[in-house]
Scaffold this motif. Structure first.
Motif, PDB file in Angstrom:
ATOM      1  N   PRO A  39       0.849  -1.201   0.000  1.00  0.00           N
ATOM      2  CA  PRO A  39       0.000   0.000   0.000  1.00  0.00           C
ATOM      3  C   PRO A  39       0.885   1.252   0.000  1.00  0.00           C
ATOM      4  N   VAL A  40       0.466   2.267  -0.725  1.00  0.00           N
ATOM      5  CA  VAL A  40       1.178   3.542  -0.758  1.00  0.00           C
ATOM      6  C   VAL A  40       0.162   4.676  -0.777  1.00  0.00           C
ATOM      7  N   ILE A  41       0.641   5.864  -0.505  1.00  0.00           N
ATOM      8  CA  ILE A  41      -0.143   7.078  -0.730  1.00  0.00           C
ATOM      9  C   ILE A  41       0.495   7.790  -1.905  1.00  0.00           C
ATOM     10  N   LYS A  42      -0.315   8.070  -2.926  1.00  0.00           N
ATOM     11  CA  LYS A  42       0.190   8.792  -4.090  1.00  0.00           C
ATOM     12  C   LYS A  42      -0.292  10.232  -4.020  1.00  0.00           C
ATOM     13  N   TYR A  43       0.610  11.166  -4.308  1.00  0.00           N
ATOM     14  CA  TYR A  43       0.250  12.582  -4.321  1.00  0.00           C
ATOM     15  C   TYR A  43       0.111  13.059  -5.762  1.00  0.00           C
ATOM     16  N   ASP A  44      -1.049  13.675  -6.049  1.00  0.00           N
ATOM     17  CA  ASP A  44      -1.273  14.208  -7.387  1.00  0.00           C
ATOM     18  C   ASP A  44      -0.182  15.198  -7.750  1.00  0.00           C
ATOM     19  N   ARG A  45       0.172  15.225  -9.016  1.00  0.00           N
ATOM     20  CA  ARG A  45       1.202  16.168  -9.460  1.00  0.00           C
ATOM     21  C   ARG A  45       0.678  17.607  -9.463  1.00  0.00           C
ATOM     22  N   LYS A  79       0.668  21.338   0.455  1.00  0.00           N
ATOM     23  CA  LYS A  79       1.022  22.299  -0.580  1.00  0.00           C
ATOM     24  C   LYS A  79       1.200  23.661   0.071  1.00  0.00           C
ATOM     25  N   ALA A  80       2.394  24.213  -0.016  1.00  0.00           N
ATOM     26  CA  ALA A  80       2.686  25.518   0.586  1.00  0.00           C
ATOM     27  C   ALA A  80       2.086  26.642  -0.246  1.00  0.00           C
ATOM     28  N   LYS A  81       2.070  27.849   0.315  1.00  0.00           N
ATOM     29  CA  LYS A  81       1.490  29.009  -0.367  1.00  0.00           C
ATOM     30  C   LYS A  81       2.233  29.339  -1.671  1.00  0.00           C
ATOM     31  N   ASP A 116       6.284  12.292 -13.330  1.00  0.00           N
ATOM     32  CA  ASP A 116       6.911  11.518 -12.256  1.00  0.00           C
ATOM     33  C   ASP A 116       5.884  11.125 -11.196  1.00  0.00           C
ATOM     34  N   VAL A 117       6.157  10.020 -10.503  1.00  0.00           N
ATOM     35  CA  VAL A 117       5.221   9.480  -9.516  1.00  0.00           C
ATOM     36  C   VAL A 117       5.717   9.803  -8.110  1.00  0.00           C
ATOM     37  N   ILE A 118       4.874  10.481  -7.327  1.00  0.00           N
ATOM     38  CA  ILE A 118       5.218  10.848  -5.948  1.00  0.00           C
ATOM     39  C   ILE A 118       4.484   9.902  -5.007  1.00  0.00           C
ATOM     40  N   LEU A 119       5.233   9.114  -4.261  1.00  0.00           N
ATOM     41  CA  LEU A 119       4.640   8.107  -3.387  1.00  0.00           C
ATOM     42  C   LEU A 119       5.138   8.277  -1.953  1.00  0.00           C
ATOM     43  N   GLN A 120       4.286   7.892  -1.019  1.00  0.00           N
ATOM     44  CA  GLN A 120       4.680   7.802   0.386  1.00  0.00           C
ATOM     45  C   GLN A 120       4.423   6.379   0.839  1.00  0.00           C
ATOM     46  N   CYS A 121       5.438   5.758   1.431  1.00  0.00           N
ATOM     47  CA  CYS A 121       5.323   4.353   1.821  1.00  0.00           C
ATOM     48  C   CYS A 121       5.862   4.167   3.231  1.00  0.00           C
ATOM     49  N   GLU A 122       5.151   3.380   4.016  1.00  0.00           N
ATOM     50  CA  GLU A 122       5.567   3.114   5.393  1.00  0.00           C
ATOM     51  C   GLU A 122       6.874   2.329   5.434  1.00  0.00           C
ATOM     52  N   ALA A 164      -3.725  13.740  -1.661  1.00  0.00           N
ATOM     53  CA  ALA A 164      -3.281  12.385  -1.298  1.00  0.00           C
ATOM     54  C   ALA A 164      -4.305  11.349  -1.734  1.00  0.00           C
ATOM     55  N   ARG A 165      -3.837  10.277  -2.338  1.00  0.00           N
ATOM     56  CA  ARG A 165      -4.710   9.194  -2.815  1.00  0.00           C
ATOM     57  C   ARG A 165      -4.169   7.848  -2.323  1.00  0.00           C
TER      58      ARG A 165
END
Length: 212
Positions: A81-87, A203-205, A147-153, A92-93
């Motif tokens: 399982p991962v969390i993908k961040y839209d470009r 997402k920062a300002k 590019d694919v941005i993922l977050q994984c435990e 977060a998805r």
């Protein structure tokens, strides 16, 4: 005496190596690659050394049958399982990352959202901090959205599995401060890594993706 000592040590090493199971050999091979990629570069690596890598975090029957049908013919090697961040917007998805012998798939339920052939993989980036973010860099062509941005435990495990299957250990970069990623259509985004009291990704300002 010196000759006997050398012979004894060689014999002990030989017995130790011959006593390895196939599973333990694979485990050590992965740990050697992880050491080459992360040792002295990324926070949390030392704590991960004693944690064996899992063969997979999810089994084939945890994957939607429609997805299995779409990737039929490719042997599945690892799923997590991962969390993908839209470009665009960086929403977060929840997704699955499916690694086969020849490709990486980003999967949403019954849909394949993106396929990356290992032969076209340009690189993998992660920060030197203890976050679980990884960016999979893909070529600039019409087949790829960016590019694919993922977050994984299990970031050390996931990146090690991916770079070994792709045979591109030398393309893993551990960066400090920030990195650039391709959004698509020739556009680039910036990801900034910083230290704070609690982990967060937002997402920062200024429009940059900030990872705390």
């Amino acid at each position: 005496s010196e000759m006997l000592q050398k012979i004894c040590i060689r014999n002990l090493v030989r017995k130790y190596c011959r006593g390895f199971t196939a599973e333990k050999k694979v485990q050590l091979q992965q740990k050697v690659v992880a050491s080459a990629v992360f040792r002295g570069k990324k926070e949390g690596y030392l704590q991960s050394i004693n944690q064996p890598f899992m063969d997979t975090r999810l089994k084939e029957n945890d994957i939607n049958p429609k997805v299995l049908q779409l990737i039929q013919g490719e042997k599945i090697k690892y799923v997590t399982p991962v969390i993908k961040y839209d470009r665009n917007g960086f929403k977060a998805r929840d997704r699955l990352l499916v690694l086969t012998q020849s490709s990486a798939y980003v999967v949403e339920m019954a849909k394949i959202k993106q396929k990356i052939d290992y032969a076209t993989l340009k690189g993998i980036s992660t920060s030197n901090l203890s976050d679980g973010i990884a960016v999979i860099h893909v070529p600039e062509d019409n087949k790829q959205k960016g590019d694919v941005i993922l977050q994984c435990e299990h970031i050390f495990e996931m990146i090690t599995k991916l770079c070994m299957l792709a045979n591109k250990q030398n393309l893993v970069k551990v960066v400090q401060g920030s990195l650039q990623f391709r959004i698509g259509s020739g556009k680039e985004g910036t990801m900034v890594f910083t230290v704070g009291q609690e982990p967060q990704v937002f997402k920062a300002k200024n429009g940059q993706l900030t990872v705390v």
